[in-house]
Design an enzyme around this catalytic site. Structure first.
Site, PDB file in Angstrom:
ATOM      1  N   ASP A   8      14.091   3.248   1.109  1.00  0.00           N
ATOM      2  CA  ASP A   8      14.190   3.549  -0.162  1.00  0.00           C
ATOM      3  C   ASP A   8      13.054   1.699  -0.546  1.00  0.00           C
ATOM      4  OD1 ASP A   8      14.702   3.280  -3.160  1.00  0.00           O
ATOM      5  OD2 ASP A   8      15.576   0.701  -2.516  1.00  0.00           O
ATOM      6  N   ASP A  10      12.525  -0.560  -3.264  1.00  0.00           N
ATOM      7  CA  ASP A  10      13.171  -1.071  -4.131  1.00  0.00           C
ATOM      8  C   ASP A  10      13.981  -1.800  -4.211  1.00  0.00           C
ATOM      9  OD1 ASP A  10      10.870  -1.079  -6.443  1.00  0.00           O
ATOM     10  OD2 ASP A  10      11.707   0.559  -7.320  1.00  0.00           O
TER      11      ASP A  10
END
Ligand code: BG6
Ligand code: MG
EC number: 5.4.2.6
Length: 223
Positions: A8, A10
């Protein structure tokens, strides 16, 4: 055997999760909605419009769809302002070295972010070459917790889901990875991410030797 590591963005590669929080908090303040970091956990990993819906739920406010879109775009404007000032110095400690180490070990490396800003963030951080595949919020119909984004990343990397491990800081992201039939390392705390296979306080704390010790999921029929 794990063949691919899917990250991922963020809150895993860089602290843009903080910028999302600050921008939502600014909008919440304008709308008179109390909004804490604990509330923000529900917004992590989901799409911009879903985040808007959750914010309005928290404030018990109903609003027409086009107004929701206008406000979500306003939040995005603030987020982009924060992001445009970012430099590679903001990449989490140890992450560039980890990505290089994984590549040296022959792992494929993917990025799977619900954010439509992900390509710009990766460009600003100078990390485009670190990934073999990048999947972002513009390429999917259903965002996390739906497994679509991680399944698309695995397909792009040409590996089966059970050969992938996902790195996630969001509850919705962990659910998405598990629903895709992948192993998942949570980044944060066990309290926030109880479903992850392992939880580490930071991405840079991952030791690639752990790859051999992860419980690989049973292969599933390819959807
Ligand atoms: C995710 C973030 O990565 O992207 C969420 O965790 C955010 O907080 C989502 O809402 C969508 O991002 P964007 O940049 O397209 O609004
Ligand atoms: Mg995240």
């Amino acid at each position: 055997m794990i063949k691919a590591c899917i990250f991922d963005l963020d809150g895993v590669i860089v602290d843009t999760a903080r910028y999302h929080f600050l921008a939502w908090k600014r909008l919440a303040a304008e709308l008179g909605i109390p909004f804490t970091e604990a509330d923000n956990e529900r917004l992590k990993g989901v799409s911009r419009l879903r985040s808007m819906e959750i914010l309005l739920e928290l404030g018990h406010i109903t609003m027409a769809r086009d107004e929701q879109e206008r406000l979500a775009n306003k939040k995005n404007g603030w987020f982009v302002e924060y992001v445009e000032r970012m430099t590679p110095a903001e990449i989490f400690p140890g992450v560039p070295a980890l990505l290089q180490d994984l590549r040296r070990r022959g792992q494929l490396i993917g990025l799977a972010s619900s954010s439509k800003n992900a390509p710009r963030v990766i460009e600003l951080l100078g990390l485009a070459q670190a990934f073999d595949a990048i999947v972002d919020g513009t390429m999917i119909v259903h965002t996390k917790p739906d497994p679509e984004i991680f399944l698309l990343a695995a397909r792009t990397l040409n590996v089966a889901p059970h050969q992938c491990v996902v790195f996630e800081d969001a509850e919705a992201g962990v659910e998405s990875a598990l629903a895709a039939g992948m192993a998942c390392i949570g980044i944060g705390s066990k309290e926030q991410l109880p479903l992850a296979d392992r939880v580490l306080p930071a991405t840079g704390a991952f030791d690639p030797a752990m790859l051999a010790t992860l419980d690989v999921r049973q292969p599933r029929a390819t959807p």
